[in-house]
Design a protein around this motif. Structure first.
Motif, PDB file in Angstrom:
ATOM      1  N   UNK A 107       0.829  -1.201   0.000  1.00 19.95           N
ATOM      2  CA  UNK A 107       0.000   0.000   0.000  1.00 19.95           C
ATOM      3  C   UNK A 107       0.869   1.259   0.000  1.00 19.95           C
ATOM      4  N   UNK A 108       1.956   1.208   0.737  1.00 16.78           N
ATOM      5  CA  UNK A 108       2.880   2.353   0.767  1.00 16.78           C
ATOM      6  C   UNK A 108       3.468   2.624  -0.616  1.00 16.78           C
ATOM      7  N   UNK A 109       3.839   1.567  -1.332  1.00 15.73           N
ATOM      8  CA  UNK A 109       4.386   1.767  -2.680  1.00 15.73           C
ATOM      9  C   UNK A 109       3.312   2.263  -3.635  1.00 15.73           C
ATOM     10  N   UNK A 110       2.068   1.787  -3.478  1.00 10.34           N
ATOM     11  CA  UNK A 110       0.991   2.275  -4.340  1.00 10.34           C
ATOM     12  C   UNK A 110       0.744   3.764  -4.116  1.00 10.34           C
ATOM     13  N   UNK A 111       0.890   4.230  -2.882  1.00 10.96           N
ATOM     14  CA  UNK A 111       0.760   5.673  -2.627  1.00 10.96           C
ATOM     15  C   UNK A 111       1.903   6.449  -3.285  1.00 10.96           C
ATOM     16  N   UNK A 112       3.108   5.871  -3.257  1.00 14.43           N
ATOM     17  CA  UNK A 112       4.227   6.535  -3.924  1.00 14.43           C
ATOM     18  C   UNK A 112       3.966   6.643  -5.421  1.00 14.43           C
ATOM     19  N   UNK A 113       3.433   5.595  -6.029  1.00  9.46           N
ATOM     20  CA  UNK A 113       3.120   5.641  -7.455  1.00  9.46           C
ATOM     21  C   UNK A 113       2.061   6.697  -7.760  1.00  9.46           C
ATOM     22  N   UNK A 114       1.053   6.786  -6.891  1.00 19.41           N
ATOM     23  CA  UNK A 114      -0.001   7.778  -7.125  1.00 19.41           C
ATOM     24  C   UNK A 114       0.551   9.201  -7.004  1.00 19.41           C
ATOM     25  N   UNK A 115       1.425   9.446  -6.033  1.00 16.94           N
ATOM     26  CA  UNK A 115       2.025  10.778  -5.906  1.00 16.94           C
ATOM     27  C   UNK A 115       2.924  11.100  -7.092  1.00 16.94           C
ATOM     28  N   UNK A 116       3.648  10.087  -7.597  1.00 15.26           N
ATOM     29  CA  UNK A 116       4.493  10.320  -8.773  1.00 15.26           C
ATOM     30  C   UNK A 116       3.652  10.659  -9.987  1.00 15.26           C
ATOM     31  N   UNK A 117       2.571   9.913 -10.218  1.00 15.68           N
ATOM     32  CA  UNK A 117       1.724  10.183 -11.380  1.00 15.68           C
ATOM     33  C   UNK A 117       1.057  11.553 -11.269  1.00 15.68           C
ATOM     34  N   UNK A 118       0.669  11.927 -10.048  1.00 11.08           N
ATOM     35  CA  UNK A 118       0.049  13.240  -9.863  1.00 11.08           C
ATOM     36  C   UNK A 118       1.056  14.360 -10.126  1.00 11.08           C
ATOM     37  N   UNK A 119       2.307  14.160  -9.708  1.00  6.10           N
ATOM     38  CA  UNK A 119       3.332  15.176  -9.954  1.00  6.10           C
ATOM     39  C   UNK A 119       3.640  15.295 -11.439  1.00  6.10           C
ATOM     40  N   UNK A 120       3.663  14.184 -12.154  1.00  8.89           N
ATOM     41  CA  UNK A 120       3.922  14.230 -13.594  1.00  8.89           C
ATOM     42  C   UNK A 120       2.766  14.915 -14.321  1.00  8.89           C
ATOM     43  N   UNK A 121       1.536  14.627 -13.898  1.00 15.58           N
ATOM     44  CA  UNK A 121       0.388  15.275 -14.530  1.00 15.58           C
ATOM     45  C   UNK A 121       0.346  16.772 -14.217  1.00 15.58           C
ATOM     46  N   UNK A 127      11.433  10.978  -9.154  1.00 14.89           N
ATOM     47  CA  UNK A 127      12.007   9.799  -9.798  1.00 14.89           C
ATOM     48  C   UNK A 127      10.898   9.029 -10.505  1.00 14.89           C
ATOM     49  N   UNK A 128      11.163   8.593 -11.717  1.00 17.08           N
ATOM     50  CA  UNK A 128      10.140   7.946 -12.511  1.00 17.08           C
ATOM     51  C   UNK A 128      10.024   6.464 -12.209  1.00 17.08           C
ATOM     52  N   UNK A 129      11.119   5.797 -11.984  1.00 17.38           N
ATOM     53  CA  UNK A 129      11.102   4.354 -11.748  1.00 17.38           C
ATOM     54  C   UNK A 129      11.778   4.042 -10.424  1.00 17.38           C
ATOM     55  N   UNK A 130      11.210   3.140  -9.632  1.00 13.81           N
ATOM     56  CA  UNK A 130      11.870   2.775  -8.368  1.00 13.81           C
ATOM     57  C   UNK A 130      13.094   1.896  -8.555  1.00 13.81           C
ATOM     58  N   UNK A 131      13.230   1.280  -9.725  1.00 10.05           N
ATOM     59  CA  UNK A 131      14.348   0.387  -9.995  1.00 10.05           C
ATOM     60  C   UNK A 131      15.384   1.117 -10.848  1.00 10.05           C
ATOM     61  N   UNK A 132      16.621   0.875 -10.550  1.00  9.77           N
ATOM     62  CA  UNK A 132      17.668   1.472 -11.370  1.00  9.77           C
ATOM     63  C   UNK A 132      18.052   0.505 -12.480  1.00  9.77           C
TER      64      UNK A 132
END
Length: 301
Positions: free
Chosen positions: A227-241, A250-255
């Motif tokens: 759930x914590x990672x899903x919130x991070x994804x939602x905040x990232x998508x909102x910032x990009x929009x 950061x766009x991807x959590x994996x390098x």
């Protein structure tokens, strides 16, 4: 592709490796006179890392019940002020802990596939006070009140550490191999060089204990971390929009490239590996494949 069974299998293997690491730390701390009680309770379902005490002492305690809280207080009264490990054992634990952290991070990403969260609306920014605008902004300010530092919570990072592209390691001569140049002063006192580092030198392992505690807490609550990672994804998508394609987030959590600490570039089920490939390397390669699939093929149903 349903990775629930694969996530469960790798999760159990990581819990077993973590129990081994804590037992190694307990053995090393006991040999130096700094005990670490309760390391065998890592894999229990109702137990977890209580935290890091004063001086970096790392212990495992049960979390629930009044009897458990009394046991925690009794055990904390026996703790040594600091945790130190021999150099060779510290490095051995660190070599296994880094790929274990990367594998746990990828299992969290794989478990977050299909989770949809709704973020709360953004809070409006508060306007600056009048003292910070106009000519008053250049006036000297009074002494600031120091706020009490809040205790930091232990949490596993959801993002891989960035790769240092232009890092050039500095070449330095160790202290025990420095050249003996005394100069032209024949009356200078001769100072012997320090001895070379020994495998049994005590090393401060307080930070290592914190990382073990964070990894234990993450593996004990894998759905909550998802759930914590899903919130991070939602905040990232909102910032990009909001900011467009150019975003500081950061766009991807994996390098890119091989996962941190891993020795396998990709996962091959049923393949035979040389002796230098450890079990944690196979777990990390499999978890990396699950995480890449979860990021490339999100479940939107």
């Amino acid at each position: 592709m349903d990775g629930t069974a694969a996530i469960e299998r790798n999760w159990e293997a990581l819990k077993r490796i973590l129990a081994m690491l804590v037992a190694m730390a307990e053995m090393g701390a006991g040999s130096l006179g700094a005990g670490m009680p309760g390391a065998g309770d890592v894999g229990a379902g109702n137990r977890g890392a209580e935290g890091v005490g004063a001086g970096g002492q790392f212990t495992f305690f049960p979390r629930k019940g009044a009897a458990a809280s009394r046991q925690v207080r009794a055990e904390k009264s026996k703790l040594s002020p600091a945790l130190t490990l021999p150099r060779h054992l510290y490095l051995a634990i660190l070599r296994l802990l880094r790929p274990a952290e990367a594998a746990a991070r990828r299992l969290i990403i794989a478990a977050a596939r299909g989770i949809v969260v709704t973020l709360p609306p953004l809070r409006p920014r508060k306007p600056k006070p009048a003292t910070l605008r106009g000519p008053r902004a250049f006036l000297p300010k009074g002494p600031k009140k120091r706020a009490k530092p809040t205790p930091r919570t232990l949490s596993l990072s959801l993002l891989d550490p960035p790769r240092r592209l232009f890092h050039v390691p500095r070449r330095a001569v160790p202290a025990h191999a420095a050249p003996r140049i005394l100069g032209l002063d024949f009356g200078a006192t001769y100072r012997p060089l320090p001895p070379p580092p020994s495998p049994n030198d005590p090393i401060d392992a307080s930070r290592l204990g914190q990382r073990l505690a964070a990894l234990t807490a993450a593996l004990d609550d894998l759905p909550g971390q998802a759930q914590r990672f899903a919130r991070w994804q939602a905040r990232r998508d909102a910032a990009i929009a909001r900011d467009g394609a150019i975003s500081r987030r950061r766009l991807s959590p994996l390098r890119r490239g091989r996962p941190p600490g891993g020795r396998l570039s990709h996962y091959e089920p049923g393949a035979t590996h040389p002796r230098k490939i450890r079990e944690v390397d196979e777990i990390l390669a499999h978890a990396h494949a699950l995480a890449v699939y979860a990021l490339d093929s999100p479940d939107t149903s």
